[in-house]
Enzyme design. Structure first.
Site, PDB file in Angstrom:
ATOM      1  N   CYS A   1       0.846  -1.198   0.000  1.00  0.00           N
ATOM      2  CA  CYS A   1       0.000   0.000   0.000  1.00  0.00           C
ATOM      3  C   CYS A   1       0.882   1.249   0.000  1.00  0.00           C
ATOM      4  CB  CYS A   1      -0.911  -0.001   1.234  1.00  0.00           C
ATOM      5  SG  CYS A   1      -2.065   1.407   1.288  1.00  0.00           S
TER       6      CYS A   1
ATOM      7  N   HIS B   1      -1.992  -4.022   5.021  1.00  0.00           N
ATOM      8  CA  HIS B   1      -1.803  -3.593   6.406  1.00  0.00           C
ATOM      9  C   HIS B   1      -3.147  -3.348   7.066  1.00  0.00           C
ATOM     10  CE1 HIS B   1      -2.580   0.825   5.908  1.00  0.00           C
ATOM     11  NE2 HIS B   1      -2.367   0.507   4.648  1.00  0.00           N
TER      12      HIS B   1
ATOM     13  N   ARG C   1       2.882   4.963   6.403  1.00  0.00           N
ATOM     14  CA  ARG C   1       3.291   4.217   7.607  1.00  0.00           C
ATOM     15  C   ARG C   1       3.808   2.824   7.297  1.00  0.00           C
ATOM     16  NH1 ARG C   1      -2.472   4.898  10.296  1.00  0.00           N
ATOM     17  NH2 ARG C   1      -2.943   4.344   8.149  1.00  0.00           N
TER      18      ARG C   1
ATOM     19  N   ASP D   1       0.427   3.794   1.721  1.00  0.00           N
ATOM     20  CA  ASP D   1       0.384   4.386   3.067  1.00  0.00           C
ATOM     21  C   ASP D   1       1.791   4.711   3.589  1.00  0.00           C
ATOM     22  OD1 ASP D   1       0.153   4.597   6.018  1.00  0.00           O
ATOM     23  OD2 ASP D   1      -1.907   3.951   5.681  1.00  0.00           O
TER      24      ASP D   1
ATOM     25  N   CYS E   1      -6.097  -0.034   7.007  1.00  0.00           N
ATOM     26  CA  CYS E   1      -5.845   0.605   5.707  1.00  0.00           C
ATOM     27  C   CYS E   1      -6.988   1.587   5.372  1.00  0.00           C
ATOM     28  CB  CYS E   1      -5.729  -0.466   4.622  1.00  0.00           C
ATOM     29  SG  CYS E   1      -5.407   0.219   2.980  1.00  0.00           S
TER      30      CYS E   1
HETATM   31 CO    CO Z   1      -3.386   1.232   3.078  1.00  0.00          CO
END
Ligand code: CO
Length: 216
Positions: free
Chosen positions: A42, A98, A46, A44, A101
């Protein structure tokens, strides 16, 4: 908030540190890359791929998009997959989702966040296929986490069904597709046990992984 200048300064400091630790590091990498793994994750912030598996530049080939989706007509993702397998000779493809999400959450809630809703319809489709199991969750965050896991399992199957992977297996290449999920709460990755190394295993592994999830 960091200014752009501070990013460039941090880059200089990083480069200097790397060269002090290993003076040949960059000249070696400049010759060629030999990553052993393809990471499909992803976007993301993080979930920084290299960092969470302790890998240096040159060790991980990476494709990231919102909610780690593998769509059979996505030329971008398919090109990464094909280059990784056919040119770089990568033997392990890791789909890593994750928990928590935002893309999966938006797909579940049908929250209107603009154009990206169209992309997230692929995750919405995953929800519709497993609606009964997701809706049985005790609360919303459990439902999101279930859909995060289901999404990884579905994407592993999507990778396995591409012509790129099918052809690699047909010519006898050693190639395994893995499904992992990362927790942003403690930084730990869990293997969803859906690793698939050949055409004949695709559907069986998929069904087994789903069965394990629904049994808790
Ligand atoms: Co995500």
């Amino acid at each position: 908030m960091k200014t752009l200048q501070s990013l460039l300064e941090a880059n200089r400091a990083w480069s200097g540190r790397m060269q002090r630790e290993d003076p040949q590091f960059f000249s070696r990498l400049a010759q060629q890359q030999q990553p052993q793994y393809l990471w499909i994750g992803c976007s993301d912030s993080r979930v920084p791929a290299n960092q969470i598996v302790g890998m240096l530049p040159g060790e991980l080939f990476v494709h990231r998009n919102v909610a780690n989706v593998v769509v059979h007509s996505d030329l971008n993702c398919l090109s990464v997959l094909q280059y990784a397998i056919d040119v770089l000779g990568i033997r392990h493809v890791i789909v890593c989702g994750h928990y928590g999400c935002g893309g999966v959450q938006a797909a579940l809630n049908k929250r209107d966040i603009g154009l990206i809703n169209n992309w997230l319809l692929h995750v919405r489709d995953v929800y519709h296929r497993h609606r009964e199991f997701v809706d049985r969750a005790a609360d919303e965050s459990t439902a999101i986490d279930r859909l995060c896991e289901l999404n990884v399992i579905e994407q592993v199957r999507n990778v396995a069904r591409t012509t790129v992977v099918e052809h690699a297996w047909q010519r006898g290449a050693t190639l395994t597709i893995h499904g992992w999920i990362y927790s942003i709460r403690d930084g730990i990755i869990r293997d969803l046990g859906v690793s698939t190394a050949g055409n004949a295993e695709v559907e069986g592994n998929f069904e087994q992984a789903l069965g394990r999830l629904s049994r808790g």
